[in-house]
Scaffold this motif. Structure first.
Motif, mmCIF file in Angstrom:
data_model
loop_
_atom_site.group_PDB
_atom_site.id
_atom_site.type_symbol
_atom_site.label_atom_id
_atom_site.label_comp_id
_atom_site.label_asym_id
_atom_site.label_seq_id
_atom_site.Cartn_x
_atom_site.Cartn_y
_atom_site.Cartn_z
ATOM 1 N N LYS A 3 0.721 -0.963 -0.026
ATOM 2 C CA LYS A 3 0.050 0.035 0.094
ATOM 3 C C LYS A 3 1.047 1.287 0.192
ATOM 4 N N THR A 5 2.442 4.696 1.242
ATOM 5 C CA THR A 5 2.370 5.530 2.369
ATOM 6 C C THR A 5 1.600 6.556 2.422
ATOM 7 N N PRO A 6 0.706 6.772 3.537
ATOM 8 C CA PRO A 6 -0.139 7.827 3.495
ATOM 9 C C PRO A 6 0.750 9.137 3.727
ATOM 10 N N GLY A 255 -2.786 11.084 5.869
ATOM 11 C CA GLY A 255 -4.022 10.258 5.305
ATOM 12 C C GLY A 255 -5.300 10.982 5.601
ATOM 13 N N GLU A 256 -5.330 12.267 6.469
ATOM 14 C CA GLU A 256 -6.398 12.806 6.798
ATOM 15 C C GLU A 256 -6.583 13.908 5.677
#
Length: 411
Positions: A3, A5-6, A255-256
């Motif tokens: 995945k 990385t945020p 990620g926000e």
């Protein structure tokens, strides 16, 4: 496939010049010179005004905006916001006095808090602010003190709703809570009260804060309007106002995303049409960190740099004693990094390295950033912690281990 990385949301609310971060048009060097300090909080009032303008662009004009002073009670900030919002919400006698001295009309100041002391109740009644009553005993005390003073207290009931805030965020309603009177109990007592002993204003329905989920906020608003209508229906006197709570969050962690108010505003407009009784009274949304958090930075000076078994550490003159929430010790279960940068190397082409930044306190809790990718930081550089305009100095243990207090400035 792994995945991605945020990444942190882009911190684009401040201007830059020659790779220097500007706050209110001033470089960090110039702010340090003005203050004669090299660790400080700086707030950009233009960013605050932009957040307020965003609210008004999306939220129906019928709904008033109040600022929750507990988010940041810095007096110059309160004085500036007095002309930009329609009211202040306070959580202590000291905050009440700051609000009054700003020139905000006392009618537009409300006082909430789950354990108001007798002196605080007396002060609020004397000042003429609205007491958000949070228990039946508090109501009895307010009425008794009012009778002693010859003043009917101005009262609104804070309601602990049966519904809970969905998704992420800090839940302050639903289930057993220290905040407010349970919805079902309030339904029982509202028809029985002697309203001649108080100046009754309405209700405060607060369900939570720091939420970034549009769907969760819309759901909370739907439930709030329904509850408010049911409360109005059984109240034997006129209801003047309903505080709809707040809940709007800002992005802190990887990620926000910033909250989009478009659908929230559209839904509120629909609710006003669906509930004409509410559309005819004063409605309030109270916000704290949403208005001020993005406008502030916490800035410290890099004073040392070392490597320990392959990990690079920056030593700074700032730390958790100034900024407890950034350290992760203000409610985080697992510590996550606020967005940080080297303030004199913004958008630098320098290669970035994983850096851990710490403060001067003799505790491993004093971490400003953990393994963050930063632009070749050196001694003398500025370490900037973004999203620091709320719950900063006054939410931090500034006397912990005896280091100097931090200074603030609004530009």
């Amino acid at each position: 496939m792994s995945k991605p990385t945020p990444v942190h949301v882009e911190m684009n609310q401040f201007e830059t010049k020659d790779k220097q971060l500007l706050v209110g048009g001033h470089t960090l060097d110039s702010i340090a010179d003005m203050l004669s300090k090299d660790v400080f909080y700086a707030y950009d009032k233009n960013v605050v005004k932009q957040q307020i303008d965003k609210f008004h662009r999306h939220i129906p004009k019928h709904i008033k905006l109040h600022y929750a002073i507990k988010a940041n009670p810095y007096l110059p900030l309160i004085n500036a916001m007095k002309d930009w919002v329609e009211g202040f919400d306070v959580a202590s006698q000291k905050e009440m006095l700051l609000a009054i001295q700003s020139g905000m009309p006392t009618r537009d100041i409300s006082f909430a808090g789950p354990s108001k002391q007798l002196a605080e109740i007396r002060a609020a009644i004397s000042a003429g602010v609205t007491l958000h009553v949070e228990s039946e005993l508090e109501l009895e005390r307010a009425i008794q003190i009012g009778q002693e003073m010859g003043i009917n207290p101005i009262v609104a009931f804070r309601v602990n709703p049966a519904f809970e805030l969905k998704a992420s965020g800090m839940k302050m309603g639903g289930g057993p809570k220290q905040f407010g009177i349970d919805e079902e109990r309030l339904m029982e007592i509202l028809p029985t009260l002697d309203y001649t002993k108080m100046q009754f204003r309405g209700f405060h329905i607060y369900w939570g804060s720091q939420n970034l989920k549009v769907e969760a906020i819309i759901d909370a608003h739907n439930n709030t309007f329904d509850l408010a209508q049911r409360l109005i229906d059984i109240t034997p006197v006129e209801v003047e106002t309903v505080n709809l709570g707040g809940g709007f969050g800002i992005p802190y962690f990887a990620g926000e995303k910033r909250l989009d108010l478009t659908d929230i505003g559209t839904n509120l407009q629909r609710l006003l049409a669906e509930y004409p009784a509410l559309a005819s009274i004063e409605l309030i949304i109270e916000l704290g960190r949403f208005l001020v958090a993005e406008a502030g930075v916490y800035v410290s000076k890099v004073t040392d740099k070392k490597t320990s078994r392959g990990q690079t550490y920056l030593m700074t003159n700032g730390g958790l004693h100034h900024h407890l929430s950034n350290s992760g010790n203000f409610g985080q279960v697992i510590r996550k990094n606020y967005p940080v940068a080297i303030g004199n190397k913004i958008d630098s082409a320098c290669e970035k390295h994983p850096i851990t930044a710490v403060g001067p306190l003799c505790t491993p809790l004093d971490t400003l950033a953990d393994k963050m990718m930063l632009s070749d930081p050196q001694i003398g550089d500025w370490l900037v912690v973004y999203q620091s305009g709320a719950y900063g100095p006054t939410a931090s243990p500034q006397d912990f281990l005896g280091h100097p207090h931090v200074v603030e400035i609004l530009l």
